[in-house]
Design an enzyme around this catalytic site. Sequence first.
Site, PDB file in Angstrom:
ATOM      1  N   TYR A  11       0.829  -1.223   0.000  1.00 45.05           N
ATOM      2  CA  TYR A  11       0.000   0.000   0.000  1.00 45.05           C
ATOM      3  C   TYR A  11       0.864   1.273   0.000  1.00 45.05           C
ATOM      4  CZ  TYR A  11      -3.167   3.486   2.134  1.00 45.05           C
ATOM      5  OH  TYR A  11      -3.883   4.613   2.436  1.00 45.05           O
ATOM      6  N   ILE A  12       1.695   1.444   1.009  1.00 46.05           N
ATOM      7  CA  ILE A  12       2.488   2.683   1.088  1.00 46.05           C
ATOM      8  C   ILE A  12       3.623   2.630   0.062  1.00 46.05           C
ATOM      9  CG2 ILE A  12       3.776   4.213   2.627  1.00 46.05           C
ATOM     10  CD1 ILE A  12       2.262   2.851   4.989  1.00 46.05           C
ATOM     11  N   ASN A  32       8.040 -10.021  -1.786  1.00 49.77           N
ATOM     12  CA  ASN A  32       7.715 -11.441  -1.990  1.00 49.77           C
ATOM     13  C   ASN A  32       6.224 -11.652  -2.282  1.00 49.77           C
ATOM     14  OD1 ASN A  32       6.524 -11.075   0.494  1.00 49.77           O
ATOM     15  ND2 ASN A  32       7.759 -12.596   1.587  1.00 49.77           N
ATOM     16  N   LYS A  84       1.865  -6.503   9.210  1.00 53.92           N
ATOM     17  CA  LYS A  84       1.364  -5.340   9.962  1.00 53.92           C
ATOM     18  C   LYS A  84       0.033  -5.556  10.678  1.00 53.92           C
ATOM     19  CE  LYS A  84      -1.096  -3.434   6.045  1.00 53.92           C
ATOM     20  NZ  LYS A  84      -1.535  -2.274   5.287  1.00 53.92           N
ATOM     21  N   SER A 124       6.315   3.387  13.222  1.00 51.56           N
ATOM     22  CA  SER A 124       4.897   3.632  13.470  1.00 51.56           C
ATOM     23  C   SER A 124       4.722   4.413  14.764  1.00 51.56           C
ATOM     24  CB  SER A 124       4.194   2.278  13.591  1.00 51.56           C
ATOM     25  OG  SER A 124       2.926   2.434  14.174  1.00 51.56           O
ATOM     26  N   TYR A 150       3.561  -6.804  17.091  1.00 51.09           N
ATOM     27  CA  TYR A 150       3.834  -5.989  15.893  1.00 51.09           C
ATOM     28  C   TYR A 150       4.526  -4.686  16.306  1.00 51.09           C
ATOM     29  CZ  TYR A 150       2.903  -2.299  12.500  1.00 51.09           C
ATOM     30  OH  TYR A 150       3.048  -1.218  11.657  1.00 51.09           O
ATOM     31  N   LYS A 154       8.586  -2.962  15.791  1.00 48.84           N
ATOM     32  CA  LYS A 154       8.979  -1.612  15.334  1.00 48.84           C
ATOM     33  C   LYS A 154      10.011  -1.020  16.294  1.00 48.84           C
ATOM     34  CE  LYS A 154       6.514  -1.399  11.622  1.00 48.84           C
ATOM     35  NZ  LYS A 154       7.205  -1.630  10.349  1.00 48.84           N
TER      36      LYS A 154
HETATM   37  P1  NAD Z   1       1.611  -3.708   3.037  1.00 44.86           P
HETATM   38  O1  NAD Z   1       1.351  -5.034   3.648  1.00 44.86           O
HETATM   39  O2  NAD Z   1       0.635  -3.206   2.029  1.00 44.86           O
HETATM   40  O3  NAD Z   1       3.067  -3.678   2.367  1.00 44.86           O
HETATM   41  C1  NAD Z   1       4.123  -4.442   2.870  1.00 44.86           C
HETATM   42  C2  NAD Z   1       4.734  -5.201   1.696  1.00 44.86           C
HETATM   43  O4  NAD Z   1       5.838  -5.977   2.173  1.00 44.86           O
HETATM   44  C3  NAD Z   1       3.754  -6.172   1.034  1.00 44.86           C
HETATM   45  O5  NAD Z   1       3.719  -5.917  -0.365  1.00 44.86           O
HETATM   46  C4  NAD Z   1       4.343  -7.570   1.327  1.00 44.86           C
HETATM   47  O6  NAD Z   1       4.122  -8.469   0.267  1.00 44.86           O
HETATM   48  C5  NAD Z   1       5.813  -7.234   1.524  1.00 44.86           C
HETATM   49  N1  NAD Z   1       6.552  -8.158   2.381  1.00 44.86           N
HETATM   50  C6  NAD Z   1       6.228  -8.593   3.631  1.00 44.86           C
HETATM   51  N2  NAD Z   1       7.184  -9.412   4.094  1.00 44.86           N
HETATM   52  C7  NAD Z   1       8.139  -9.492   3.130  1.00 44.86           C
HETATM   53  C8  NAD Z   1       9.380 -10.190   3.014  1.00 44.86           C
HETATM   54  N3  NAD Z   1       9.836 -11.000   3.990  1.00 44.86           N
HETATM   55  N4  NAD Z   1      10.108 -10.039   1.875  1.00 44.86           N
HETATM   56  C9  NAD Z   1       9.664  -9.254   0.869  1.00 44.86           C
HETATM   57  N5  NAD Z   1       8.492  -8.574   0.924  1.00 44.86           N
HETATM   58  C10 NAD Z   1       7.747  -8.689   2.043  1.00 44.86           C
HETATM   59  O7  NAD Z   1       1.772  -2.657   4.223  1.00 44.86           O
HETATM   60  P2  NAD Z   1       1.829  -1.068   4.182  1.00 44.86           P
HETATM   61  O8  NAD Z   1       0.592  -0.553   4.784  1.00 44.86           O
HETATM   62  O9  NAD Z   1       2.236  -0.607   2.841  1.00 44.86           O
HETATM   63  O10 NAD Z   1       2.993  -0.826   5.241  1.00 44.86           O
HETATM   64  C11 NAD Z   1       4.333  -0.674   4.842  1.00 44.86           C
HETATM   65  C12 NAD Z   1       5.193  -0.527   6.086  1.00 44.86           C
HETATM   66  O11 NAD Z   1       4.725   0.587   6.850  1.00 44.86           O
HETATM   67  C13 NAD Z   1       5.149  -1.740   7.022  1.00 44.86           C
HETATM   68  O12 NAD Z   1       6.436  -1.928   7.569  1.00 44.86           O
HETATM   69  C14 NAD Z   1       4.180  -1.290   8.100  1.00 44.86           C
HETATM   70  O13 NAD Z   1       4.410  -1.938   9.319  1.00 44.86           O
HETATM   71  C15 NAD Z   1       4.483   0.183   8.189  1.00 44.86           C
HETATM   72  N6  NAD Z   1       3.374   0.951   8.740  1.00 44.86           N
HETATM   73  C16 NAD Z   1       2.145   0.868   8.142  1.00 44.86           C
HETATM   74  C17 NAD Z   1       1.077   1.569   8.693  1.00 44.86           C
HETATM   75  C18 NAD Z   1      -0.292   1.472   8.055  1.00 44.86           C
HETATM   76  O14 NAD Z   1      -1.274   1.881   8.691  1.00 44.86           O
HETATM   77  N7  NAD Z   1      -0.443   0.997   6.831  1.00 44.86           N
HETATM   78  C19 NAD Z   1       1.268   2.364   9.831  1.00 44.86           C
HETATM   79  C20 NAD Z   1       2.545   2.435  10.395  1.00 44.86           C
HETATM   80  C21 NAD Z   1       3.598   1.720   9.840  1.00 44.86           C
HETATM   81  C1  UD1 Z   2      -3.845   0.336  14.368  1.00 41.82           C
HETATM   82  C2  UD1 Z   2      -2.912  -0.425  15.278  1.00 41.82           C
HETATM   83  C3  UD1 Z   2      -1.518   0.165  15.167  1.00 41.82           C
HETATM   84  C4  UD1 Z   2      -1.033   0.122  13.716  1.00 41.82           C
HETATM   85  C5  UD1 Z   2      -2.061   0.845  12.843  1.00 41.82           C
HETATM   86  C6  UD1 Z   2      -1.724   0.725  11.378  1.00 41.82           C
HETATM   87  C7  UD1 Z   2      -4.270  -1.297  17.138  1.00 41.82           C
HETATM   88  C8  UD1 Z   2      -4.548  -1.186  18.585  1.00 41.82           C
HETATM   89  N1  UD1 Z   2      -3.408  -0.379  16.642  1.00 41.82           N
HETATM   90  O1  UD1 Z   2      -3.843   1.678  14.760  1.00 41.82           O
HETATM   91  O2  UD1 Z   2      -0.622  -0.558  15.973  1.00 41.82           O
HETATM   92  O3  UD1 Z   2       0.229   0.765  13.573  1.00 41.82           O
HETATM   93  O4  UD1 Z   2      -3.365   0.264  13.036  1.00 41.82           O
HETATM   94  O5  UD1 Z   2      -1.866  -0.582  10.913  1.00 41.82           O
HETATM   95  O6  UD1 Z   2      -4.783  -2.159  16.441  1.00 41.82           O
HETATM   96  N2  UD1 Z   2     -12.083   1.543  14.613  1.00 41.82           N
HETATM   97  C9  UD1 Z   2     -13.436   1.290  14.697  1.00 41.82           C
HETATM   98  N3  UD1 Z   2     -13.954   0.308  13.917  1.00 41.82           N
HETATM   99  C10 UD1 Z   2     -13.197  -0.440  13.046  1.00 41.82           C
HETATM  100  C11 UD1 Z   2     -11.802  -0.157  12.965  1.00 41.82           C
HETATM  101  C12 UD1 Z   2     -11.284   0.826  13.768  1.00 41.82           C
HETATM  102  O7  UD1 Z   2     -14.156   1.935  15.456  1.00 41.82           O
HETATM  103  O8  UD1 Z   2     -13.724  -1.328  12.364  1.00 41.82           O
HETATM  104  C13 UD1 Z   2     -11.515   2.625  15.442  1.00 41.82           C
HETATM  105  C14 UD1 Z   2     -10.444   2.141  16.387  1.00 41.82           C
HETATM  106  O9  UD1 Z   2     -10.980   1.794  17.618  1.00 41.82           O
HETATM  107  C15 UD1 Z   2      -9.537   3.382  16.480  1.00 41.82           C
HETATM  108  C16 UD1 Z   2      -9.727   4.087  15.130  1.00 41.82           C
HETATM  109  O10 UD1 Z   2     -10.906   3.544  14.561  1.00 41.82           O
HETATM  110  O11 UD1 Z   2     -10.043   4.226  17.468  1.00 41.82           O
HETATM  111  C17 UD1 Z   2      -8.554   3.838  14.189  1.00 41.82           C
HETATM  112  O12 UD1 Z   2      -8.328   2.437  14.135  1.00 41.82           O
HETATM  113  P1  UD1 Z   2      -7.263   1.780  13.139  1.00 41.82           P
HETATM  114  O13 UD1 Z   2      -7.521   2.253  11.752  1.00 41.82           O
HETATM  115  O14 UD1 Z   2      -7.268   0.314  13.378  1.00 41.82           O
HETATM  116  O15 UD1 Z   2      -5.871   2.434  13.581  1.00 41.82           O
HETATM  117  P2  UD1 Z   2      -5.152   2.442  15.016  1.00 41.82           P
HETATM  118  O16 UD1 Z   2      -5.939   1.743  16.045  1.00 41.82           O
HETATM  119  O17 UD1 Z   2      -4.776   3.859  15.309  1.00 41.82           O
END
Ligand code: NAD
Ligand code: UD1
Length: 340
Positions: A11-12, A32, A84, A124, A150, A154
């Site tokens: 995604y990101i 992968n 994640k 994160s 998770y 981080k």
């Molecule tokens: P995502 O799952 O969409 O992307 C992660 C990618 O990594 C995927 O395409 C997956 O196939 C790949 N991957 C996983 N393990 C692998 C491995 N061993 N080798 C090669 N590829 C591998 O997730 P995202 O939302 O794009 O998040 C990207 C990064 O940002 C992650 O590290 C996530 O923890 C971090 N992050 C995401 C959020 C969020 O809300 N999306 C918030 C904070 C931090």
């Molecule tokens: C969550 C994770 C966090 C991770 C981030 C990105 C938890 C406790 N935290 O953050 O570690 O880095 O996702 O992947 O899971 N909510 C609803 N209904 C839903 C989904 C969410 O009410 O179906 C509420 C949640 O209670 C929260 C807010 O929406 O208050 C945001 O939730 P979410 O999108 O899951 O993000 P975080 O909880 O901030």
Amino acid sequence: MKVLVTGGAGYIGTHTCVTLLGQGYEVVIVDNLSNSKPAAVERVRELSGKDVAFYQEDVGDEQALRDIFQKEKPQAVIHFAGYKAVGESVEQPLKYYENNVGITVALLKVMGQCGVKNIVFSSSATVYGDVENPPLREDAKLPHHANCPYGTTKLINEQMITDCAHADPAFNAVLLRYFNPVGAHESGRIGEDPAGTPNNLAPYIVQTVVGKRDKLHVFGNDYPTPDGTCIRDYIHVVDLAEGHAAALKLFEKGGCGLRVYNLGTGRGHSVMEVLKAFCEAAGQEIPYVIDGRRDGDLPESYADVSKAKRELGWEAKKTLQDMCVDSLRWQRQNPDGYGD
Ligand code: NAD
Ligand code: UD1
């Protein structure tokens, strides 16, 4: 500059690759596809009009990684790859320590062997835990462990990368602490494609709008916030992508050492505010029900973003409305995500 992007099909990662390619960076994706599809890489090529190198490899496979580094000779790495899902990490902690910590060890080793000294890491806001009150600043004292495996991966990654920076004065690392990324590219061609039932708020809402879910379950309305629902700092994924480009500029200037930045908007929105914004963007009511609290949720989290603005010259520009409109466009144009 040539940048190797681990997890670049996710995604990101896809949004960041499109932004970097638009700014003239060369991009090599290593993914992968454990949580992404080949179509995502195709769409990056389509949107950028560039032929992006893609290797379907596990970042933990040191030999494969070394071969890619030797062939492509990247100058910097952006490390997105990892799992994640918070709930899954509680049920299967070793899966998370192996993939999220193990592959970073492999990556840092190979970077060292190949003389690559620049890394941007996806951290994160979860690393702040519940010790400090918002707005959260980068110099907050971090807990020893987060509220789930998770989150703890981080913290461990941040510590490992910090130790590498201390061990080698020529090593440059930027730890980016994302708050809550939402939205999609305005073309509607790339976006978030969660497998199964979404855990996060925005994907659950957009799937409710297109009829894949009956109703949103709001997790608790008895928090000490103005409307009783939790407050988060939602940031548009394209703004987040631009934060990565800003981080790479530090490497180009040379010798940045270890840096840590929050990437958020600095502004919190409650669950009910987010729901209302999606209703406006969708032009319809979105059914919801109030449920009990979800374990581990904090009442309020938002960033202090002044450091990123001051040192990176970066700040988020897009509004909550932009996030809703763009998420909906992606979901409506791609009801089944990237498909099979
Ligand atoms: P995502 O799952 O969409 O992307 C992660 C990618 O990594 C995927 O395409 C997956 O196939 C790949 N991957 C996983 N393990 C692998 C491995 N061993 N080798 C090669 N590829 C591998 O997730 P995202 O939302 O794009 O998040 C990207 C990064 O940002 C992650 O590290 C996530 O923890 C971090 N992050 C995401 C959020 C969020 O809300 N999306 C918030 C904070 C931090
Ligand atoms: C969550 C994770 C966090 C991770 C981030 C990105 C938890 C406790 N935290 O953050 O570690 O880095 O996702 O992947 O899971 N909510 C609803 N209904 C839903 C989904 C969410 O009410 O179906 C509420 C949640 O209670 C929260 C807010 O929406 O208050 C945001 O939730 P979410 O999108 O899951 O993000 P975080 O909880 O901030």
